[in-house]
Design an enzyme around this catalytic site. Structure first.
Site, PDB file in Angstrom:
ATOM      1  N   GLU A  14       2.086  -9.600  11.438  1.00 22.30           N
ATOM      2  CA  GLU A  14       1.832  -9.140  10.073  1.00 22.30           C
ATOM      3  C   GLU A  14       3.151  -8.935   9.323  1.00 22.30           C
ATOM      4  O   GLU A  14       3.277  -9.296   8.156  1.00 22.30           O
ATOM      5  CB  GLU A  14       1.034  -7.843  10.115  1.00 22.30           C
ATOM      6  CG  GLU A  14       0.570  -7.344   8.762  1.00 22.30           C
ATOM      7  CD  GLU A  14      -0.273  -6.079   8.885  1.00 22.30           C
ATOM      8  OE1 GLU A  14      -0.789  -5.625   7.847  1.00 22.30           O
ATOM      9  OE2 GLU A  14      -0.405  -5.530  10.007  1.00 22.30           O
TER      10      GLU A  14
ATOM     11  N   ASP B  76       0.764  -1.247   0.000  1.00 19.49           N
ATOM     12  CA  ASP B  76       0.000   0.000   0.000  1.00 19.49           C
ATOM     13  C   ASP B  76       0.799   1.305   0.000  1.00 19.49           C
ATOM     14  O   ASP B  76       0.540   2.192  -0.806  1.00 19.49           O
ATOM     15  CB  ASP B  76      -0.947   0.018   1.202  1.00 19.49           C
ATOM     16  CG  ASP B  76      -1.924  -1.139   1.192  1.00 19.49           C
ATOM     17  OD1 ASP B  76      -1.881  -1.968   0.253  1.00 19.49           O
ATOM     18  OD2 ASP B  76      -2.730  -1.232   2.119  1.00 19.49           O
TER      19      ASP B  76
END
Length: 447
Positions: free
Chosen positions: A408, A166
């Site tokens: 993550e 992103d």
């Protein structure tokens, strides 16, 4: 921690995040279903629950648009975060009964379908391929029809979220060069972004040092609003859009999945549509356009100006996964990978090289190690005969999770975990890595 313990814990993470037919990326941060997350999750599930893995892919494909696009997010309940932002119903191409986003994500569906098929008997595998073949053809056709306006082979992305990485530095650098709406500038001028920080959902579980800045998040929100006004029609967005990029990371993944789609077609004795096959062939050759001879690296490219975005990231290595480059080029990329001042850190492979001014140890896609990019690179390295380096990356990935849990992402310097906890694709890909290391152990656990 023994491999058996790690395997059991990985399965427990997926079970905890299971919503029946789809898997939440992380309970503490991501409430929706994500496209490439589901593909990685299905690959992990395929080792011990292949039917559940198939349901995972069916669920994400339920959001496929009439024009063939598979969205990056599917909202299974109207109240889910994000559905009101995207308002997919503004497009006549969107599914009428399911809320989705209006953009896509790295096209890993063919890879996931193929990996599940490897775990099935021939009749079941062929049935699976028959089911997903038309969905794959429609999706790849959409990419090469709507997102390849000059028919040169490289598809164009319209929003950083489509990359999957992103806030990757090349895109954020480009973003900062474009006009910022007055209302966003005003928020920054009065420091109101600090107030927004207090209510951001992701900051309830991770510090601002680990996440995208609120000012950048607002800029990305503004792009969504502009795309929504165009009803997500690519031609209108390109005509009036802020920017468009031929993204190296995305196109490398697409080229490899084109190859897998061809194998799926051969397996079930189907012939791909001629024009799609032409574009897929052209794409493999067009990857060469992203090579920079001076730095001996690949870069993404501005679609409008054809200027390369010379901001190095892990995307520079992703052509290894594509399997579309020469062994000579692969050797150069491996040399870059093994450089201790670039990518060969204590725990490889960082999302941004150490030498970059953009490197930040635990900041989202600006430095941390992600298990999915390690998995993709290991796959590409094995194809080019670098099995020992692929194994080193796999071993390091397992060590990261043993040290810091199913996070993550991780620091490439000390292995500490960051971002969401009990992250689904981390767990899923650990299962696949363990199966590659010790297939007998995984098979035994399946019984």
């Amino acid at each position: 921690m023994k491999d058996g313990d790690l395997l059991g814990q990985a399965k427990a993470v997926l079970e905890r995040n299971d919503n029946g037919n789809w898997t939440q990326a992380a309970l503490d941060m991501y409430p929706n279903q994500w496209f490439w997350d589901s593909c990685f999750i299905a690959i992990g599930l395929s080792h011990y629950k292949p039917e559940r893995a198939i349901r995972e892919l069916r669920s994400i494909c339920a959001g496929q648009w009439d024009n063939g696009m598979i969205p990056n997010e599917v909202f299974h309940h109207d109240h889910q975060s994000g559905s009101r932002l995207w308002r997919s119903e503004v497009s006549p191409q969107a599914p009428p009964t399911i809320k989705t986003s209006g953009i896509t994500q790295p096209p890993l569906l063919a890879e996931a379908v193929w990996r599940i098929g490897e775990r099935l008997t021939a009749p079941k595998r062929n049935k699976l391929f028959e089911e997903f073949y038309p969905k794959l053809v429609a999706y790849h056709t959409w990419l090469y029809t709507e997102r390849n306006p000059h028919h040169e082979g490289l598809v164009v992305l319209l929003h950083p979220w489509e990359t999957g990485t992103d806030d990757t530095p090349p895109w954020i650098t480009e973003l900062h060069t474009h006009w910022t709406p007055f209302w966003i500038s005003l928020i920054g001028a009065v420091h109101a972004d600090k107030l927004i920080d207090l209510i951001r959902q992701d900051l309830q579980s991770a510090s601002i040092e680990q996440r995208m800045s609120t000012m950048d998040a607002l800029r990305l929100y503004n792009i969504v609003v502009r795309m929504r006004r165009k009803k997500y029609q690519t031609n209108l967005i390109l005509k009036h859009g802020l920017f468009a990029i031929e993204d190296l990371f995305f196109n490398s993944i697409l080229i490899r999945n084109n190859q897998i789609l061809e194998e799926i077609a051969k397996t079930i004795r189907r012939q791909l549509p001629r024009e799609l096959h032409v574009q897929m062939t052209r794409a493999a050759l067009a990857l060469d356009d992203l090579w920079d001879e001076q730095s001996e690296q690949y870069y993404s490219q501005n679609f409008v100006t054809d200027e390369k975005l010379r901001v190095p990231t892990i995307a520079a290595l992703m052509p290894l996964y594509s399997r579309a480059i020469t062994h000579e080029r692969a050797k150069k990329l491996v040399h870059l990978l093994k450089n201790r001042k670039e990518f060969w850190t204590t725990y490889p492979v960082p999302s941004v090289p150490l030498s970059s001014t953009h490197f930040r140890e635990i900041h989202y896609w600006s430095g941390p190690v992600w298990l999915n990019t390690n998995w993709l690179l290991a796959d590409g390295l094995r194809h080019y005969g670098y099995d020992d380096i692929a194994q080193s990356i796999t071993t390091s990935s397992l060590a990261l999770v043993e040290k810091s849990g199913f996070r993550e992402y991780f620091s490439p310097l000390d292995g500490s975990g960051a971002g969401a906890t009990n992250f689904s694709w981390t767990a899923a890909l650990i299962i696949d890595m363990l199966a590659h290391n010790e297939p007998a152990a995984v098979l035994e656990a399946k019984k």
